[in-house]
Design a protein around this motif. Structure first.
Motif, PDB file in Angstrom:
ATOM      1  N   LEU A   1     -51.396  43.298 -49.697  1.00 38.97           N
ATOM      2  CA  LEU A   1     -51.688  42.342 -48.641  1.00 38.97           C
ATOM      3  C   LEU A   1     -51.614  40.941 -49.248  1.00 38.97           C
ATOM      4  O   LEU A   1     -52.349  40.623 -50.184  1.00 38.97           O
ATOM      5  CB  LEU A   1     -53.084  42.608 -48.068  1.00 38.97           C
ATOM      6  N   LEU A   2     -50.721  40.120 -48.713  1.00 42.42           N
ATOM      7  CA  LEU A   2     -50.479  38.791 -49.272  1.00 42.42           C
ATOM      8  C   LEU A   2     -51.012  37.699 -48.365  1.00 42.42           C
ATOM      9  O   LEU A   2     -51.018  37.839 -47.140  1.00 42.42           O
ATOM     10  CB  LEU A   2     -48.976  38.581 -49.478  1.00 42.42           C
ATOM     11  N   HIS A   3     -51.428  36.599 -48.978  1.00 42.00           N
ATOM     12  CA  HIS A   3     -51.936  35.432 -48.251  1.00 42.00           C
ATOM     13  C   HIS A   3     -51.227  34.197 -48.785  1.00 42.00           C
ATOM     14  O   HIS A   3     -51.028  34.044 -49.993  1.00 42.00           O
ATOM     15  CB  HIS A   3     -53.451  35.296 -48.474  1.00 42.00           C
ATOM     16  N   THR A   4     -50.827  33.318 -47.884  1.00 38.47           N
ATOM     17  CA  THR A   4     -50.317  32.005 -48.257  1.00 38.47           C
ATOM     18  C   THR A   4     -50.881  30.989 -47.285  1.00 38.47           C
ATOM     19  O   THR A   4     -51.277  31.341 -46.165  1.00 38.47           O
ATOM     20  CB  THR A   4     -48.773  31.953 -48.281  1.00 38.47           C
ATOM     21  N   VAL A   5     -50.920  29.739 -47.693  1.00 37.03           N
ATOM     22  CA  VAL A   5     -51.480  28.679 -46.852  1.00 37.03           C
ATOM     23  C   VAL A   5     -50.580  27.456 -46.964  1.00 37.03           C
ATOM     24  O   VAL A   5     -49.979  27.203 -48.019  1.00 37.03           O
ATOM     25  CB  VAL A   5     -52.948  28.368 -47.252  1.00 37.03           C
ATOM     26  N   SER A   6     -50.471  26.717 -45.871  1.00 35.34           N
ATOM     27  CA  SER A   6     -49.630  25.519 -45.871  1.00 35.34           C
ATOM     28  C   SER A   6     -50.177  24.502 -46.875  1.00 35.34           C
ATOM     29  O   SER A   6     -51.379  24.423 -47.115  1.00 35.34           O
ATOM     30  CB  SER A   6     -49.549  24.905 -44.476  1.00 35.34           C
TER      31      SER A   6
ATOM     32  N   ASP B   1     -57.175  27.022 -40.044  1.00 41.52           N
ATOM     33  CA  ASP B   1     -58.571  26.684 -40.341  1.00 41.52           C
ATOM     34  C   ASP B   1     -58.965  25.366 -39.672  1.00 41.52           C
ATOM     35  O   ASP B   1     -58.135  24.688 -39.046  1.00 41.52           O
ATOM     36  CB  ASP B   1     -58.847  26.708 -41.845  1.00 41.52           C
ATOM     37  N   GLU B   2     -60.234  24.984 -39.807  1.00 43.69           N
ATOM     38  CA  GLU B   2     -60.730  23.793 -39.107  1.00 43.69           C
ATOM     39  C   GLU B   2     -60.069  22.500 -39.569  1.00 43.69           C
ATOM     40  O   GLU B   2     -60.042  21.516 -38.832  1.00 43.69           O
ATOM     41  CB  GLU B   2     -62.248  23.699 -39.205  1.00 43.69           C
ATOM     42  N   ASP B   3     -59.508  22.478 -40.783  1.00 46.81           N
ATOM     43  CA  ASP B   3     -58.834  21.284 -41.285  1.00 46.81           C
ATOM     44  C   ASP B   3     -57.351  21.255 -40.937  1.00 46.81           C
ATOM     45  O   ASP B   3     -56.653  20.312 -41.311  1.00 46.81           O
ATOM     46  CB  ASP B   3     -58.998  21.188 -42.807  1.00 46.81           C
TER      47      ASP B   3
ATOM     48  N   ASP C   1     -65.347  28.688 -40.388  1.00 48.20           N
ATOM     49  CA  ASP C   1     -64.099  28.529 -41.127  1.00 48.20           C
ATOM     50  C   ASP C   1     -63.836  29.691 -42.078  1.00 48.20           C
ATOM     51  O   ASP C   1     -63.223  29.537 -43.124  1.00 48.20           O
ATOM     52  CB  ASP C   1     -64.063  27.200 -41.880  1.00 48.20           C
ATOM     53  N   GLN C   2     -64.326  30.847 -41.712  1.00 46.73           N
ATOM     54  CA  GLN C   2     -64.083  32.069 -42.477  1.00 46.73           C
ATOM     55  C   GLN C   2     -62.881  32.777 -41.857  1.00 46.73           C
ATOM     56  O   GLN C   2     -62.821  32.943 -40.639  1.00 46.73           O
ATOM     57  CB  GLN C   2     -65.320  32.961 -42.432  1.00 46.73           C
ATOM     58  N   LEU C   3     -61.937  33.187 -42.690  1.00 43.16           N
ATOM     59  CA  LEU C   3     -60.748  33.908 -42.233  1.00 43.16           C
ATOM     60  C   LEU C   3     -61.051  35.398 -42.232  1.00 43.16           C
ATOM     61  O   LEU C   3     -61.415  35.967 -43.256  1.00 43.16           O
ATOM     62  CB  LEU C   3     -59.567  33.608 -43.164  1.00 43.16           C
ATOM     63  N   HIS C   4     -60.907  36.034 -41.075  1.00 37.95           N
ATOM     64  CA  HIS C   4     -61.116  37.474 -40.934  1.00 37.95           C
ATOM     65  C   HIS C   4     -59.744  38.134 -40.807  1.00 37.95           C
ATOM     66  O   HIS C   4     -58.917  37.690 -40.010  1.00 37.95           O
ATOM     67  CB  HIS C   4     -61.940  37.793 -39.680  1.00 37.95           C
ATOM     68  N   VAL C   5     -59.542  39.197 -41.563  1.00 34.62           N
ATOM     69  CA  VAL C   5     -58.297  39.952 -41.506  1.00 34.62           C
ATOM     70  C   VAL C   5     -58.628  41.398 -41.173  1.00 34.62           C
ATOM     71  O   VAL C   5     -59.377  42.048 -41.909  1.00 34.62           O
ATOM     72  CB  VAL C   5     -57.539  39.901 -42.857  1.00 34.62           C
ATOM     73  N   ALA C   6     -58.097  41.879 -40.070  1.00 39.26           N
ATOM     74  CA  ALA C   6     -58.178  43.302 -39.742  1.00 39.26           C
ATOM     75  C   ALA C   6     -56.814  43.894 -40.086  1.00 39.26           C
ATOM     76  O   ALA C   6     -55.777  43.309 -39.752  1.00 39.26           O
ATOM     77  CB  ALA C   6     -58.493  43.510 -38.267  1.00 39.26           C
ATOM     78  N   THR C   7     -56.806  45.030 -40.781  1.00 37.33           N
ATOM     79  CA  THR C   7     -55.542  45.586 -41.248  1.00 37.33           C
ATOM     80  C   THR C   7     -55.633  47.095 -41.399  1.00 37.33           C
ATOM     81  O   THR C   7     -56.712  47.628 -41.652  1.00 37.33           O
ATOM     82  CB  THR C   7     -55.142  44.935 -42.599  1.00 37.33           C
ATOM     83  N   ARG C   8     -54.496  47.758 -41.250  1.00 36.75           N
ATOM     84  CA  ARG C   8     -54.446  49.187 -41.565  1.00 36.75           C
ATOM     85  C   ARG C   8     -54.409  49.300 -43.082  1.00 36.75           C
ATOM     86  O   ARG C   8     -53.696  48.548 -43.752  1.00 36.75           O
ATOM     87  CB  ARG C   8     -53.214  49.836 -40.939  1.00 36.75           C
ATOM     88  N   TYR C   9     -55.172  50.238 -43.636  1.00 36.07           N
ATOM     89  CA  TYR C   9     -55.385  50.307 -45.078  1.00 36.07           C
ATOM     90  C   TYR C   9     -55.391  51.765 -45.524  1.00 36.07           C
ATOM     91  O   TYR C   9     -55.917  52.636 -44.835  1.00 36.07           O
ATOM     92  CB  TYR C   9     -56.727  49.637 -45.393  1.00 36.07           C
TER      93      TYR C   9
ATOM     94  N   ALA D   1     -64.910  29.970 -46.580  1.00 36.86           N
ATOM     95  CA  ALA D   1     -64.354  28.617 -46.589  1.00 36.86           C
ATOM     96  C   ALA D   1     -64.064  28.119 -48.000  1.00 36.86           C
ATOM     97  O   ALA D   1     -63.203  27.257 -48.196  1.00 36.86           O
ATOM     98  CB  ALA D   1     -65.303  27.661 -45.867  1.00 36.86           C
ATOM     99  N   ALA D   2     -64.738  28.670 -48.996  1.00 38.29           N
ATOM    100  CA  ALA D   2     -64.499  28.289 -50.393  1.00 38.29           C
ATOM    101  C   ALA D   2     -63.279  29.006 -50.986  1.00 38.29           C
ATOM    102  O   ALA D   2     -62.867  28.700 -52.097  1.00 38.29           O
ATOM    103  CB  ALA D   2     -65.732  28.589 -51.235  1.00 38.29           C
ATOM    104  N   GLY D   3     -62.716  29.986 -50.255  1.00 36.30           N
ATOM    105  CA  GLY D   3     -61.512  30.673 -50.721  1.00 36.30           C
ATOM    106  C   GLY D   3     -61.748  31.999 -51.409  1.00 36.30           C
ATOM    107  O   GLY D   3     -60.816  32.582 -51.955  1.00 36.30           O
ATOM    108  N   THR D   4     -62.971  32.509 -51.392  1.00 36.26           N
ATOM    109  CA  THR D   4     -63.287  33.779 -52.042  1.00 36.26           C
ATOM    110  C   THR D   4     -63.080  34.926 -51.058  1.00 36.26           C
ATOM    111  O   THR D   4     -63.594  34.884 -49.926  1.00 36.26           O
ATOM    112  CB  THR D   4     -64.743  33.782 -52.538  1.00 36.26           C
TER     113      THR D   4
END
Length: 146
Positions: free
Chosen positions: A74-79, A58-60, A112-120, A135-138
């Motif tokens: 589908l899992l997400h983690t962030v540093s 992300d931008e930060d 700063d929006q995260l886009h995820v393309a995935t097979r579903y 960017a707010a995490g929703t």
């Protein structure tokens, strides 16, 4: 692979003794050295050789990893810290109401929006879907593409 803070960041999957793990590392462009790899915690279910993570920053400078084993949640983690691969937050299930996911790719846009393309897959049909994290995490609902 992504670049930020004069570093290149990458993630990959390893296997040892039949156990799979995801790792992440950074290459410092100034010193021309690699960080020690960080092994991510195992997800809450069995890993397989389709469980590599997609990486975006992300931008930060926070490093986002999205993915998981073949046909699982589908899992997400962030540093925990910007431009640092040493510690990541606990996994979050991106779509806890169900569905099977695999082969994800990610990108952060100018907002700063995260886009995820995935097979579903929900029942008997496979599709390509998009999920977004603002960017707010929703996280957005799943948006089928094909």
């Amino acid at each position: 692979m992504a670049r930020k803070c004069d570093k290149l960041f990458t993630t990959w999957q390893t296997v040892s003794g039949g156990s799979y793990a995801n790792q992440v590392a950074a290459y410092d462009l100034g010193t021309k050295t690699w960080s020690a790899p960080t092994t991510l915690p195992a997800p809450p279910y069995t890993m397989d050789n389709h469980g590599s993570m997609a990486l975006s920053i992300d931008e930060d400078g926070y490093i986002h990893l999205v993915g998981g084993p073949h046909h699982q949640a589908l899992l997400h983690t962030v540093s925990t810290n910007p431009c640092d691969v040493s510690i990541f937050q606990a996994y979050v299930d991106v779509h806890p109401s169900g569905g099977l996911f695999t082969y994800s790719s990610t990108v952060h846009d100018l907002y700063d929006q995260l886009h995820v393309a995935t097979r579903y897959r929900t029942s008997s049909e496979w599709s390509l879907a998009m999920i977004r994290r603002n960017a707010a995490g929703t996280w957005s609902p799943i948006d089928p593409i094909l």
